[in-house]
Motif scaffolding. Structure first.
Motif, PDB file in Angstrom:
ATOM      1  N   TYR A  54       1.472  -6.239  -2.832  1.00 55.36           N
ATOM      2  CA  TYR A  54       1.529  -6.089  -4.289  1.00 55.36           C
ATOM      3  C   TYR A  54       0.238  -5.461  -4.839  1.00 55.36           C
ATOM      4  O   TYR A  54       0.276  -4.600  -5.718  1.00 55.36           O
ATOM      5  CB  TYR A  54       1.789  -7.454  -4.933  1.00 55.36           C
ATOM      6  CG  TYR A  54       1.870  -7.411  -6.441  1.00 55.36           C
ATOM      7  CD1 TYR A  54       2.772  -6.544  -7.080  1.00 55.36           C
ATOM      8  CD2 TYR A  54       1.048  -8.198  -7.236  1.00 55.36           C
ATOM      9  CE1 TYR A  54       2.837  -6.483  -8.460  1.00 55.36           C
ATOM     10  CE2 TYR A  54       1.114  -8.150  -8.616  1.00 55.36           C
ATOM     11  CZ  TYR A  54       2.005  -7.283  -9.226  1.00 55.36           C
ATOM     12  OH  TYR A  54       2.067  -7.218 -10.586  1.00 55.36           O
TER      13      TYR A  54
ATOM     14  N   TYR B   9       0.439  -1.925  -4.145  1.00 54.80           N
ATOM     15  CA  TYR B   9       1.437  -1.336  -5.053  1.00 54.80           C
ATOM     16  C   TYR B   9       0.761  -1.037  -6.397  1.00 54.80           C
ATOM     17  O   TYR B   9       0.935   0.040  -6.974  1.00 54.80           O
ATOM     18  CB  TYR B   9       2.614  -2.304  -5.229  1.00 54.80           C
ATOM     19  CG  TYR B   9       3.489  -1.991  -6.415  1.00 54.80           C
ATOM     20  CD1 TYR B   9       4.487  -1.026  -6.331  1.00 54.80           C
ATOM     21  CD2 TYR B   9       3.298  -2.643  -7.637  1.00 54.80           C
ATOM     22  CE1 TYR B   9       5.279  -0.720  -7.434  1.00 54.80           C
ATOM     23  CE2 TYR B   9       4.074  -2.350  -8.738  1.00 54.80           C
ATOM     24  CZ  TYR B   9       5.065  -1.384  -8.639  1.00 54.80           C
ATOM     25  OH  TYR B   9       5.838  -1.083  -9.726  1.00 54.80           O
TER      26      TYR B   9
ATOM     27  N   ASN C  13       0.039   2.634  -8.157  1.00 56.89           N
ATOM     28  CA  ASN C  13       1.035   2.792  -9.210  1.00 56.89           C
ATOM     29  C   ASN C  13       0.851   4.116  -9.964  1.00 56.89           C
ATOM     30  O   ASN C  13       1.813   4.685 -10.471  1.00 56.89           O
ATOM     31  CB  ASN C  13       0.969   1.597 -10.171  1.00 56.89           C
ATOM     32  CG  ASN C  13       2.233   1.467 -10.973  1.00 56.89           C
ATOM     33  OD1 ASN C  13       3.327   1.760 -10.480  1.00 56.89           O
ATOM     34  ND2 ASN C  13       2.105   1.090 -12.225  1.00 56.89           N
TER      35      ASN C  13
ATOM     36  N   SER D 204       9.097   3.067  -1.551  1.00 53.92           N
ATOM     37  CA  SER D 204       8.321   3.438  -0.347  1.00 53.92           C
ATOM     38  C   SER D 204       8.568   4.911  -0.004  1.00 53.92           C
ATOM     39  O   SER D 204       7.676   5.592   0.508  1.00 53.92           O
ATOM     40  CB  SER D 204       8.689   2.550   0.839  1.00 53.92           C
ATOM     41  OG  SER D 204      10.066   2.620   1.099  1.00 53.92           O
TER      42      SER D 204
ATOM     43  N   ILE E  10       8.039  -2.779  -1.569  1.00 58.47           N
ATOM     44  CA  ILE E  10       8.221  -1.330  -1.687  1.00 58.47           C
ATOM     45  C   ILE E  10       9.435  -0.819  -0.903  1.00 58.47           C
ATOM     46  O   ILE E  10       9.954   0.239  -1.194  1.00 58.47           O
ATOM     47  CB  ILE E  10       6.945  -0.545  -1.293  1.00 58.47           C
ATOM     48  CG1 ILE E  10       6.558  -0.784   0.165  1.00 58.47           C
ATOM     49  CG2 ILE E  10       5.789  -0.857  -2.217  1.00 58.47           C
ATOM     50  CD1 ILE E  10       5.504   0.201   0.666  1.00 58.47           C
TER      51      ILE E  10
END
Lengths: 520, 43
Positions: free
Chosen positions: A293, A296, A300, A394, A442
Protein backbone atom coordinates in the motif's frame (compact mmCIF):
# COMPACT_ATOMS: atom_id res chain seq x y z
CA UNK A 1 26.94 -10.13 46.83
CA UNK A 2 30.46 -10.22 45.51
CA UNK A 3 30.06 -6.69 44.21
CA UNK A 4 28.85 -5.46 47.62
CA UNK A 5 31.97 -6.91 49.21
CA UNK A 6 34.12 -5.32 46.54
CA UNK A 7 32.48 -1.92 47.11
CA UNK A 8 33.19 -2.22 50.87
CA UNK A 9 36.79 -3.10 50.13
CA UNK A 10 37.18 -0.18 47.76
CA UNK A 11 35.54 2.22 50.21
CA UNK A 12 38.00 1.09 52.89
CA UNK A 13 40.88 1.56 50.43
CA UNK A 14 39.65 5.06 49.60
CA UNK A 15 39.40 5.80 53.33
CA UNK A 16 43.04 4.77 53.85
CA UNK A 17 44.12 6.87 50.86
CA UNK A 18 42.29 9.92 52.23
CA UNK A 19 44.17 9.69 55.55
CA UNK A 20 47.63 9.64 53.92
CA UNK A 21 49.46 12.96 54.41
CA UNK A 22 50.30 15.04 51.32
CA UNK A 23 51.84 18.02 53.13
CA UNK A 24 55.36 17.77 51.65
CA UNK A 25 57.11 16.36 48.60
CA UNK A 26 58.20 13.20 50.43
CA UNK A 27 54.62 12.41 51.60
CA UNK A 28 53.20 13.24 48.21
CA UNK A 29 55.66 10.84 46.62
CA UNK A 30 54.64 8.16 49.08
CA UNK A 31 50.96 8.84 48.31
CA UNK A 32 51.57 8.42 44.57
CA UNK A 33 53.49 5.20 45.24
CA UNK A 34 50.51 3.84 47.18
CA UNK A 35 48.17 4.84 44.36
CA UNK A 36 50.35 3.17 41.73
CA UNK A 37 50.57 -0.02 43.80
CA UNK A 38 46.77 -0.09 44.07
CA UNK A 39 46.49 0.45 40.31
CA UNK A 40 48.79 -2.47 39.71
CA UNK A 41 46.96 -4.76 42.18
CA UNK A 42 43.46 -3.90 40.99
CA UNK A 43 44.46 -4.02 37.33
CA UNK A 44 45.31 -7.70 37.71
CA UNK A 45 41.87 -8.39 39.17
CA UNK A 46 40.23 -6.20 36.56
CA UNK A 47 41.95 -8.13 33.74
CA UNK A 48 40.79 -11.41 35.25
CA UNK A 49 37.19 -10.10 35.43
CA UNK A 50 37.35 -8.70 31.90
CA UNK A 51 38.56 -12.04 30.60
CA UNK A 52 35.63 -13.81 32.25
CA UNK A 53 33.16 -11.20 30.92
CA UNK A 54 34.38 -11.69 27.35
CA UNK A 55 34.54 -15.47 27.71
CA UNK A 56 30.88 -15.60 28.72
CA UNK A 57 29.96 -13.28 25.84
CA UNK A 58 31.78 -15.55 23.40
CA UNK A 59 29.97 -18.65 24.71
CA UNK A 60 26.65 -16.95 23.92
CA UNK A 61 27.82 -15.65 20.52
CA UNK A 62 29.02 -19.12 19.50
CA UNK A 63 25.49 -20.47 19.92
CA UNK A 64 24.24 -18.29 17.05
CA UNK A 65 25.67 -19.42 13.73
CA UNK A 66 25.41 -17.81 10.34
CA UNK A 67 22.97 -19.30 7.85
CA UNK A 68 24.97 -19.95 4.70
CA UNK A 69 21.81 -20.75 2.72
CA UNK A 70 20.93 -17.07 2.66
CA UNK A 71 23.64 -16.07 0.18
CA UNK A 72 22.79 -19.01 -2.06
CA UNK A 73 19.09 -18.11 -2.01
CA UNK A 74 19.81 -14.43 -2.66
CA UNK A 75 22.03 -15.27 -5.60
CA UNK A 76 19.32 -17.48 -7.07
CA UNK A 77 16.69 -14.73 -6.68
CA UNK A 78 19.04 -12.13 -8.23
CA UNK A 79 19.82 -14.37 -11.19
CA UNK A 80 16.15 -14.98 -11.97
CA UNK A 81 15.35 -11.30 -11.49
CA UNK A 82 17.92 -10.35 -14.12
CA UNK A 83 16.03 -12.47 -16.70
CA UNK A 84 12.54 -11.09 -16.01
CA UNK A 85 12.91 -8.18 -18.45
CA UNK A 86 13.01 -10.68 -21.33
CA UNK A 87 9.43 -11.67 -20.52
CA UNK A 88 8.07 -8.11 -20.43
CA UNK A 89 5.34 -7.94 -23.07
CA UNK A 90 4.86 -4.20 -22.72
CA UNK A 91 8.04 -2.97 -24.38
CA UNK A 92 10.23 -3.74 -27.38
CA UNK A 93 13.86 -4.72 -27.90
CA UNK A 94 14.69 -1.00 -27.97
CA UNK A 95 13.79 -0.59 -24.30
CA UNK A 96 14.93 -4.09 -23.32
CA UNK A 97 18.42 -3.39 -24.68
CA UNK A 98 18.41 -0.08 -22.79
CA UNK A 99 18.76 2.18 -25.87
CA UNK A 100 15.91 4.38 -24.62
CA UNK A 101 17.76 5.27 -21.43
CA UNK A 102 21.25 5.72 -22.92
CA UNK A 103 20.19 7.77 -25.94
CA UNK A 104 17.72 9.91 -24.00
CA UNK A 105 20.22 10.75 -21.27
CA UNK A 106 22.94 11.31 -23.88
CA UNK A 107 21.00 14.24 -25.28
CA UNK A 108 19.27 15.77 -22.28
CA UNK A 109 21.91 15.33 -19.57
CA UNK A 110 23.90 18.54 -19.85
CA UNK A 111 26.27 17.50 -17.06
CA UNK A 112 27.87 14.88 -19.29
CA UNK A 113 31.52 15.35 -20.14
CA UNK A 114 33.00 14.30 -23.46
CA UNK A 115 34.28 11.17 -21.72
CA UNK A 116 30.72 10.34 -20.58
CA UNK A 117 29.43 10.91 -24.11
CA UNK A 118 32.07 8.56 -25.53
CA UNK A 119 31.24 5.96 -22.90
CA UNK A 120 27.55 6.13 -23.86
CA UNK A 121 28.40 5.77 -27.55
CA UNK A 122 30.64 2.84 -26.68
CA UNK A 123 27.83 1.27 -24.60
CA UNK A 124 25.54 1.46 -27.66
CA UNK A 125 28.22 -0.06 -29.91
CA UNK A 126 28.57 -2.91 -27.41
CA UNK A 127 24.83 -3.51 -27.36
CA UNK A 128 24.86 -3.94 -31.13
CA UNK A 129 27.83 -6.28 -30.77
CA UNK A 130 25.96 -8.25 -28.08
CA UNK A 131 23.20 -8.88 -30.62
CA UNK A 132 25.79 -9.94 -33.23
CA UNK A 133 26.08 -6.66 -35.15
CA UNK A 134 29.63 -5.38 -35.50
CA UNK A 135 29.25 -1.66 -36.19
CA UNK A 136 31.86 0.18 -38.28
CA UNK A 137 32.28 3.84 -39.21
CA UNK A 138 30.52 3.32 -42.57
CA UNK A 139 27.33 2.39 -40.72
CA UNK A 140 27.14 6.02 -39.64
CA UNK A 141 27.06 7.49 -43.15
CA UNK A 142 23.37 8.23 -42.47
CA UNK A 143 24.68 11.52 -41.06
CA UNK A 144 27.90 13.00 -42.51
CA UNK A 145 28.58 14.70 -39.16
CA UNK A 146 28.13 11.49 -37.15
CA UNK A 147 30.23 9.65 -39.77
CA UNK A 148 33.04 12.18 -39.47
CA UNK A 149 33.20 11.69 -35.73
CA UNK A 150 32.66 7.94 -35.71
CA UNK A 151 35.58 7.43 -38.14
CA UNK A 152 37.80 8.87 -35.41
CA UNK A 153 35.86 7.10 -32.64
CA UNK A 154 36.47 3.63 -34.10
CA UNK A 155 40.12 4.51 -34.64
CA UNK A 156 40.47 5.20 -30.91
CA UNK A 157 37.88 2.75 -29.62
CA UNK A 158 40.48 1.09 -27.40
CA UNK A 159 41.58 4.41 -25.95
CA UNK A 160 38.61 6.74 -25.86
CA UNK A 161 40.52 9.22 -23.70
CA UNK A 162 42.99 9.92 -26.52
CA UNK A 163 43.44 13.63 -27.11
CA UNK A 164 43.04 13.22 -30.90
CA UNK A 165 39.46 12.07 -30.36
CA UNK A 166 38.82 14.99 -28.06
CA UNK A 167 40.27 17.38 -30.62
CA UNK A 168 38.09 15.91 -33.35
CA UNK A 169 34.98 16.33 -31.24
CA UNK A 170 35.85 19.95 -30.46
CA UNK A 171 36.59 20.71 -34.10
CA UNK A 172 33.24 19.25 -35.17
CA UNK A 173 31.33 20.72 -32.24
CA UNK A 174 32.19 24.33 -33.17
CA UNK A 175 31.12 23.67 -36.75
CA UNK A 176 28.06 21.57 -35.87
CA UNK A 177 26.79 22.10 -32.31
CA UNK A 178 24.12 19.44 -32.95
CA UNK A 179 26.72 16.70 -33.33
CA UNK A 180 25.35 14.62 -30.42
CA UNK A 181 21.86 14.77 -31.90
CA UNK A 182 23.31 13.41 -35.16
CA UNK A 183 24.96 10.50 -33.37
CA UNK A 184 21.82 9.78 -31.32
CA UNK A 185 19.52 9.82 -34.35
CA UNK A 186 21.92 7.65 -36.37
CA UNK A 187 21.87 5.04 -33.60
CA UNK A 188 18.07 5.09 -33.68
CA UNK A 189 18.09 4.60 -37.43
CA UNK A 190 20.58 1.75 -37.04
CA UNK A 191 18.39 0.13 -34.40
CA UNK A 192 15.27 0.19 -36.59
CA UNK A 193 17.27 -1.07 -39.57
CA UNK A 194 18.36 -4.04 -37.43
CA UNK A 195 15.22 -4.45 -35.37
CA UNK A 196 14.72 -8.06 -36.49
CA UNK A 197 18.25 -8.98 -35.39
CA UNK A 198 17.59 -7.55 -31.93
CA UNK A 199 14.22 -9.29 -31.69
CA UNK A 200 15.80 -12.58 -32.69
CA UNK A 201 18.62 -12.12 -30.19
CA UNK A 202 16.22 -11.44 -27.32
CA UNK A 203 14.00 -14.36 -28.30
CA UNK A 204 17.04 -16.64 -28.21
CA UNK A 205 17.86 -15.38 -24.69
CA UNK A 206 14.25 -15.87 -23.65
CA UNK A 207 14.14 -19.41 -25.06
CA UNK A 208 17.29 -20.29 -23.20
CA UNK A 209 15.74 -19.14 -19.92
CA UNK A 210 12.59 -21.15 -20.69
CA UNK A 211 14.54 -24.32 -21.49
CA UNK A 212 16.80 -23.88 -18.44
CA UNK A 213 13.94 -23.44 -16.01
CA UNK A 214 10.97 -25.27 -17.57
CA UNK A 215 8.63 -23.16 -15.48
CA UNK A 216 6.92 -19.78 -15.69
CA UNK A 217 9.74 -17.39 -14.81
CA UNK A 218 7.57 -15.04 -12.78
CA UNK A 219 6.20 -17.95 -10.73
CA UNK A 220 9.73 -19.25 -10.24
CA UNK A 221 10.89 -15.81 -9.11
CA UNK A 222 8.05 -15.53 -6.63
CA UNK A 223 8.77 -19.00 -5.19
CA UNK A 224 12.45 -18.27 -4.73
CA UNK A 225 11.81 -14.79 -3.37
CA UNK A 226 9.40 -16.17 -0.78
CA UNK A 227 11.97 -18.77 0.26
CA UNK A 228 14.63 -16.11 0.61
CA UNK A 229 12.38 -13.70 2.51
CA UNK A 230 11.38 -16.39 4.97
CA UNK A 231 14.98 -17.35 5.73
CA UNK A 232 15.97 -13.68 5.83
CA UNK A 233 13.18 -12.76 8.24
CA UNK A 234 14.27 -15.58 10.52
CA UNK A 235 17.93 -14.69 10.19
CA UNK A 236 18.77 -14.83 13.88
CA UNK A 237 22.46 -14.28 13.15
CA UNK A 238 21.70 -10.85 11.74
CA UNK A 239 19.17 -10.03 14.45
CA UNK A 240 21.65 -11.08 17.12
CA UNK A 241 24.37 -8.92 15.54
CA UNK A 242 22.04 -5.94 15.68
CA UNK A 243 21.77 -6.41 19.44
CA UNK A 244 25.51 -6.96 19.67
CA UNK A 245 26.12 -3.74 17.73
CA UNK A 246 23.50 -1.98 19.84
CA UNK A 247 21.27 -1.14 16.87
CA UNK A 248 18.50 -2.96 18.73
CA UNK A 249 17.79 -2.66 22.45
CA UNK A 250 16.71 -5.85 24.30
CA UNK A 251 14.51 -3.72 26.60
CA UNK A 252 12.10 -3.33 23.66
CA UNK A 253 11.65 -7.10 23.39
CA UNK A 254 10.41 -8.11 26.82
CA UNK A 255 7.32 -10.34 26.95
CA UNK A 256 5.33 -7.46 28.49
CA UNK A 257 6.26 -5.01 25.74
CA UNK A 258 5.58 -7.51 22.96
CA UNK A 259 2.21 -8.41 24.51
CA UNK A 260 1.37 -4.70 24.53
CA UNK A 261 2.25 -4.52 20.82
CA UNK A 262 0.26 -7.67 20.05
CA UNK A 263 -2.71 -6.15 21.84
CA UNK A 264 -2.67 -3.19 19.47
CA UNK A 265 -3.45 -5.67 16.68
CA UNK A 266 -5.49 -8.31 18.43
CA UNK A 267 -7.43 -8.50 21.68
CA UNK A 268 -6.69 -11.82 23.31
CA UNK A 269 -5.60 -12.90 26.75
CA UNK A 270 -3.61 -16.06 27.36
CA UNK A 271 -2.64 -16.66 23.75
CA UNK A 272 -2.02 -20.39 23.14
CA UNK A 273 0.69 -21.57 20.76
CA UNK A 274 -1.67 -22.31 17.86
CA UNK A 275 -3.38 -18.90 18.10
CA UNK A 276 0.02 -17.23 18.43
CA UNK A 277 1.30 -18.87 15.25
CA UNK A 278 -1.91 -17.86 13.39
CA UNK A 279 -1.39 -14.29 14.56
CA UNK A 280 2.22 -14.35 13.29
CA UNK A 281 1.03 -15.57 9.88
CA UNK A 282 -1.66 -12.88 9.66
CA UNK A 283 0.70 -10.15 10.85
CA UNK A 284 3.17 -11.24 8.21
CA UNK A 285 0.44 -10.76 5.60
CA UNK A 286 -0.48 -7.39 7.06
CA UNK A 287 3.17 -6.36 7.00
CA UNK A 288 3.38 -7.13 3.28
CA UNK A 289 0.07 -5.39 2.61
CA UNK A 290 1.28 -2.17 4.28
CA UNK A 291 4.44 -2.24 2.16
CA UNK A 292 2.38 -2.81 -0.98
CA UNK A 293 0.00 0.00 0.00
CA UNK A 294 2.89 2.32 0.83
CA UNK A 295 4.36 1.75 -2.64
CA UNK A 296 0.93 2.14 -4.21
CA UNK A 297 0.75 5.59 -2.59
CA UNK A 298 4.32 6.38 -3.68
CA UNK A 299 3.53 5.61 -7.33
CA UNK A 300 0.01 7.01 -7.36
CA UNK A 301 1.31 10.00 -9.37
CA UNK A 302 2.01 7.57 -12.22
CA UNK A 303 -1.50 6.11 -12.04
CA UNK A 304 -3.03 9.59 -12.05
CA UNK A 305 -0.97 10.58 -15.08
CA UNK A 306 -1.68 7.33 -16.91
CA UNK A 307 -5.41 7.57 -16.27
CA UNK A 308 -5.39 10.81 -18.29
CA UNK A 309 -3.63 9.05 -21.19
CA UNK A 310 -5.97 6.07 -20.82
CA UNK A 311 -9.04 8.35 -21.00
CA UNK A 312 -7.89 9.42 -24.48
CA UNK A 313 -6.73 6.00 -25.59
CA UNK A 314 -8.84 5.93 -28.75
CA UNK A 315 -6.56 8.63 -30.13
CA UNK A 316 -3.68 6.18 -30.22
CA UNK A 317 -4.93 3.70 -32.80
CA UNK A 318 -2.11 2.65 -35.17
CA UNK A 319 0.00 5.63 -34.14
CA UNK A 320 3.23 3.62 -34.25
CA UNK A 321 2.61 2.33 -37.77
CA UNK A 322 1.77 5.81 -39.00
CA UNK A 323 4.84 7.34 -37.32
CA UNK A 324 7.21 4.75 -38.77
CA UNK A 325 5.86 5.51 -42.26
CA UNK A 326 6.42 9.20 -41.64
CA UNK A 327 9.98 8.56 -40.46
CA UNK A 328 10.71 6.45 -43.55
CA UNK A 329 9.44 9.28 -45.73
CA UNK A 330 11.61 11.88 -44.02
CA UNK A 331 14.63 9.55 -44.02
CA UNK A 332 14.32 9.24 -47.81
CA UNK A 333 14.56 13.03 -48.04
CA UNK A 334 17.65 12.91 -45.85
CA UNK A 335 19.19 10.20 -47.98
CA UNK A 336 18.78 12.36 -51.09
CA UNK A 337 20.66 15.21 -49.41
CA UNK A 338 23.37 12.88 -48.12
CA UNK A 339 23.84 11.33 -51.57
CA UNK A 340 24.54 14.77 -52.98
CA UNK A 341 26.83 15.66 -50.10
CA UNK A 342 29.42 12.86 -50.10
CA UNK A 343 30.69 13.18 -53.74
CA UNK A 344 31.05 16.95 -53.34
CA UNK A 345 32.87 16.56 -50.05
CA UNK A 346 35.19 13.96 -51.59
CA UNK A 347 36.12 16.25 -54.45
CA UNK A 348 36.14 19.22 -52.07
CA UNK A 349 34.32 21.28 -54.65
CA UNK A 350 31.60 23.93 -54.36
CA UNK A 351 32.13 24.90 -50.71
CA UNK A 352 29.00 27.06 -50.72
CA UNK A 353 26.90 24.12 -51.83
CA UNK A 354 28.54 21.89 -49.19
CA UNK A 355 27.63 24.45 -46.52
CA UNK A 356 24.08 24.65 -47.81
CA UNK A 357 23.80 20.84 -47.80
CA UNK A 358 25.20 20.66 -44.28
CA UNK A 359 22.52 23.08 -43.16
CA UNK A 360 19.76 21.19 -44.97
CA UNK A 361 20.98 17.88 -43.55
CA UNK A 362 21.04 19.36 -40.06
CA UNK A 363 17.48 20.67 -40.44
CA UNK A 364 16.26 17.39 -41.85
CA UNK A 365 17.97 15.54 -39.00
CA UNK A 366 16.08 17.72 -36.51
CA UNK A 367 12.80 16.75 -38.16
CA UNK A 368 13.70 13.06 -37.96
CA UNK A 369 14.91 13.35 -34.36
CA UNK A 370 11.53 14.90 -33.44
CA UNK A 371 9.72 12.05 -35.16
CA UNK A 372 11.79 9.39 -33.37
CA UNK A 373 11.02 11.06 -30.04
CA UNK A 374 7.38 11.14 -30.91
CA UNK A 375 7.59 7.47 -31.94
CA UNK A 376 8.82 6.60 -28.44
CA UNK A 377 5.78 8.36 -26.96
CA UNK A 378 3.50 6.65 -29.47
CA UNK A 379 4.85 3.23 -28.53
CA UNK A 380 4.01 3.99 -24.92
CA UNK A 381 0.57 5.39 -25.73
CA UNK A 382 -0.27 2.45 -27.97
CA UNK A 383 0.63 0.16 -25.10
CA UNK A 384 -1.74 2.08 -22.80
CA UNK A 385 -4.39 1.61 -25.48
CA UNK A 386 -4.18 -2.16 -24.92
CA UNK A 387 -5.64 -1.69 -21.42
CA UNK A 388 -9.35 -1.83 -20.64
CA UNK A 389 -11.45 -0.94 -17.60
CA UNK A 390 -11.01 -4.46 -16.23
CA UNK A 391 -7.22 -4.32 -16.42
CA UNK A 392 -5.55 -4.36 -13.01
CA UNK A 393 -3.58 -1.35 -11.84
CA UNK A 394 -0.49 -3.57 -11.81
CA UNK A 395 -0.74 -3.64 -15.63
CA UNK A 396 -0.83 0.14 -15.71
CA UNK A 397 2.21 0.36 -13.47
CA UNK A 398 3.87 -2.39 -15.50
CA UNK A 399 3.55 -0.35 -18.69
CA UNK A 400 4.88 2.76 -16.95
CA UNK A 401 7.86 0.83 -15.67
CA UNK A 402 8.70 -0.49 -19.11
CA UNK A 403 9.42 2.97 -20.53
CA UNK A 404 12.31 4.92 -19.05
CA UNK A 405 11.49 8.18 -20.85
CA UNK A 406 7.88 8.15 -19.67
CA UNK A 407 9.03 7.48 -16.08
CA UNK A 408 11.54 10.31 -16.35
CA UNK A 409 9.04 12.85 -17.65
CA UNK A 410 6.35 11.74 -15.20
CA UNK A 411 8.65 12.06 -12.18
CA UNK A 412 9.97 15.44 -13.37
CA UNK A 413 6.37 16.68 -13.55
CA UNK A 414 5.82 15.98 -9.86
CA UNK A 415 9.32 16.87 -8.75
CA UNK A 416 11.47 19.08 -10.94
CA UNK A 417 14.51 18.37 -8.75
CA UNK A 418 14.49 14.62 -9.51
CA UNK A 419 17.75 13.26 -10.86
CA UNK A 420 18.49 10.54 -13.40
CA UNK A 421 19.39 8.33 -10.46
CA UNK A 422 16.00 8.94 -8.86
CA UNK A 423 14.33 7.71 -12.04
CA UNK A 424 16.54 4.61 -12.20
CA UNK A 425 15.94 3.87 -8.53
CA UNK A 426 12.19 4.26 -8.97
CA UNK A 427 12.27 1.83 -11.88
CA UNK A 428 14.09 -0.75 -9.75
CA UNK A 429 11.80 -0.14 -6.78
CA UNK A 430 8.59 -0.26 -8.81
CA UNK A 431 9.93 -3.36 -10.60
CA UNK A 432 10.37 -5.03 -7.21
CA UNK A 433 6.79 -4.19 -6.34
CA UNK A 434 5.42 -5.50 -9.63
CA UNK A 435 7.05 -8.92 -9.29
CA UNK A 436 6.54 -9.20 -5.53
CA UNK A 437 4.97 -12.50 -4.44
CA UNK A 438 2.84 -10.70 -1.86
CA UNK A 439 0.70 -8.42 -4.03
CA UNK A 440 -3.01 -8.46 -3.30
CA UNK A 441 -4.03 -4.88 -3.96
CA UNK A 442 -2.46 -3.90 -7.28
CA UNK A 443 -3.21 -7.31 -8.82
CA UNK A 444 -6.89 -7.20 -7.90
CA UNK A 445 -7.96 -3.57 -8.15
CA UNK A 446 -9.05 -2.58 -11.63
CA UNK A 447 -8.28 0.66 -13.41
CA UNK A 448 -11.96 1.59 -13.30
CA UNK A 449 -12.38 0.89 -9.55
CA UNK A 450 -12.86 3.83 -7.24
CA UNK A 451 -12.83 1.85 -4.00
CA UNK A 452 -11.07 3.24 -0.93
CA UNK A 453 -8.11 0.90 -0.54
CA UNK A 454 -7.76 1.73 3.16
CA UNK A 455 -11.26 0.34 3.79
CA UNK A 456 -10.47 -2.79 1.76
CA UNK A 457 -7.34 -3.44 3.88
CA UNK A 458 -9.06 -2.70 7.18
CA UNK A 459 -12.03 -4.97 6.40
CA UNK A 460 -9.83 -7.78 5.08
CA UNK A 461 -7.86 -7.96 8.32
CA UNK A 462 -10.94 -7.63 10.48
CA UNK A 463 -11.90 -11.03 9.04
CA UNK A 464 -8.64 -12.40 10.46
CA UNK A 465 -9.37 -10.71 13.83
CA UNK A 466 -6.60 -8.17 13.28
CA UNK A 467 -7.55 -4.64 14.25
CA UNK A 468 -6.29 -2.14 11.77
CA UNK A 469 -8.30 1.04 11.43
CA UNK A 470 -8.60 3.24 8.36
CA UNK A 471 -6.95 6.04 10.38
CA UNK A 472 -3.91 3.85 11.05
CA UNK A 473 -3.44 3.52 7.30
CA UNK A 474 -3.80 7.23 6.79
CA UNK A 475 -0.24 8.44 6.35
CA UNK A 476 3.31 7.30 5.71
CA UNK A 477 4.33 7.66 9.38
CA UNK A 478 1.48 5.44 10.55
CA UNK A 479 2.31 2.77 7.98
CA UNK A 480 5.95 2.75 9.07
CA UNK A 481 4.80 2.52 12.67
CA UNK A 482 2.74 -0.59 11.89
CA UNK A 483 5.72 -2.13 10.06
CA UNK A 484 8.11 -1.34 12.93
CA UNK A 485 5.75 -2.89 15.48
CA UNK A 486 5.29 -6.04 13.42
CA UNK A 487 9.07 -6.28 12.91
CA UNK A 488 9.49 -6.19 16.70
CA UNK A 489 6.99 -9.03 17.09
CA UNK A 490 8.89 -11.04 14.43
CA UNK A 491 12.17 -10.44 16.26
CA UNK A 492 10.62 -11.56 19.53
CA UNK A 493 9.28 -14.65 17.74
CA UNK A 494 12.78 -15.40 16.46
CA UNK A 495 14.35 -14.94 19.89
CA UNK A 496 11.83 -17.34 21.41
CA UNK A 497 12.87 -20.00 18.87
CA UNK A 498 16.64 -19.52 19.01
CA UNK A 499 19.20 -21.21 21.31
CA UNK A 500 19.84 -18.09 23.42
CA UNK A 501 17.47 -16.35 25.77
CA UNK A 502 16.63 -12.67 26.00
CA UNK A 503 18.74 -12.50 29.20
CA UNK A 504 21.78 -13.70 27.24
CA UNK A 505 21.12 -11.10 24.57
CA UNK A 506 20.84 -8.43 27.26
CA UNK A 507 24.23 -9.55 28.62
CA UNK A 508 25.89 -9.34 25.17
CA UNK A 509 24.25 -5.94 24.60
CA UNK A 510 25.63 -4.59 27.90
CA UNK A 511 29.09 -6.06 27.34
CA UNK A 512 29.22 -4.45 23.89
CA UNK A 513 28.67 -1.12 25.58
CA UNK A 514 31.25 -1.71 28.30
CA UNK A 515 34.03 -3.27 26.25
CA UNK A 516 34.74 -2.30 22.68
CA UNK A 517 36.07 -5.24 20.72
CA UNK A 518 36.70 -5.83 17.03
CA UNK A 519 33.31 -7.47 16.52
CA UNK A 520 31.13 -4.67 17.89
CA UNK B 1 40.13 -10.06 46.38
CA UNK B 2 42.39 -12.40 44.46
CA UNK B 3 40.31 -15.30 45.68
CA UNK B 4 37.17 -14.15 43.88
CA UNK B 5 35.51 -17.18 42.32
CA UNK B 6 34.04 -15.57 39.24
CA UNK B 7 32.51 -18.79 37.99
CA UNK B 8 29.95 -18.72 40.78
CA UNK B 9 28.50 -15.30 40.08
CA UNK B 10 25.71 -14.42 37.71
CA UNK B 11 26.23 -12.51 34.45
CA UNK B 12 24.58 -9.46 35.94
CA UNK B 13 26.81 -9.42 39.02
CA UNK B 14 29.89 -10.06 36.92
CA UNK B 15 29.15 -6.90 34.98
CA UNK B 16 28.60 -4.97 38.24
CA UNK B 17 32.00 -6.14 39.49
CA UNK B 18 33.56 -5.15 36.16
CA UNK B 19 32.03 -1.67 36.37
CA UNK B 20 33.02 -1.16 40.04
CA UNK B 21 36.62 -2.11 39.28
CA UNK B 22 36.72 0.00 36.17
CA UNK B 23 35.43 3.05 38.09
CA UNK B 24 37.90 2.50 40.94
CA UNK B 25 40.83 2.14 38.54
CA UNK B 26 39.77 5.33 36.81
CA UNK B 27 39.67 7.08 40.20
CA UNK B 28 43.12 5.78 41.15
CA UNK B 29 44.58 6.75 37.82
CA UNK B 30 43.15 10.24 37.92
CA UNK B 31 44.42 10.75 41.51
CA UNK B 32 47.85 9.52 40.52
CA UNK B 33 47.99 11.75 37.41
CA UNK B 34 46.78 14.72 39.43
CA UNK B 35 49.47 14.30 42.12
CA UNK B 36 52.19 13.69 39.53
CA UNK B 37 51.26 16.93 37.75
CA UNK B 38 51.26 18.90 41.01
CA UNK B 39 54.65 17.33 41.89
CA UNK B 40 56.15 18.35 38.55
CA UNK B 41 54.91 21.94 39.00
CA UNK B 42 56.31 22.11 42.60
CA UNK B 43 59.74 21.05 41.36
Amino acid sequence: MMNDELIKLIDAEKEILSTLPKNNIRNKKKYVETLDKDISDYSDTFDKVKKEVLKRKQVICDKITENNDLDVLLEKVSLIKKELYLFNDYNSAYEKMGFDKILYNLVIDDTKTLEDVNEDIYACVLKFKEAGIELKDVNFKYSPIAYEYMKEFFKYIKNLKDSSLKNKFEELYWQFPDIIMHIETTFKNLYYKNIKVFDKYLISLKNKVISDNKKDIFELYKEEKEKYDLVNRNNMFEIFNKFKNRELNPDDYSRVKIDQLLNTFIEVDNIDEKTYQDIIVNLSKLYNTTIEYQKYLKYNYILENMRKIYAEKEKYKDVVKIKIKEINKEEKKLLRLVKKFYPLKLKNKKPDLIDKLNMDINNQMKVIKGLYESLEEDKFNECVKSLNDNSEISSMLGIANSYYIYQYKCLKEVNEESSFNDVSNNIIDLGDLLCSPYNNLINNINIGDDKDIKIIISERYKLANINISVDQLEDEGNLENIQNNIEKIFIFDNISKCPVELGDIEYVYKVSNLIKTDDN
Amino acid sequence: MDNMDLKKISNEELLDVYKTLEDFLEFLQSESDKEKNVGENDE
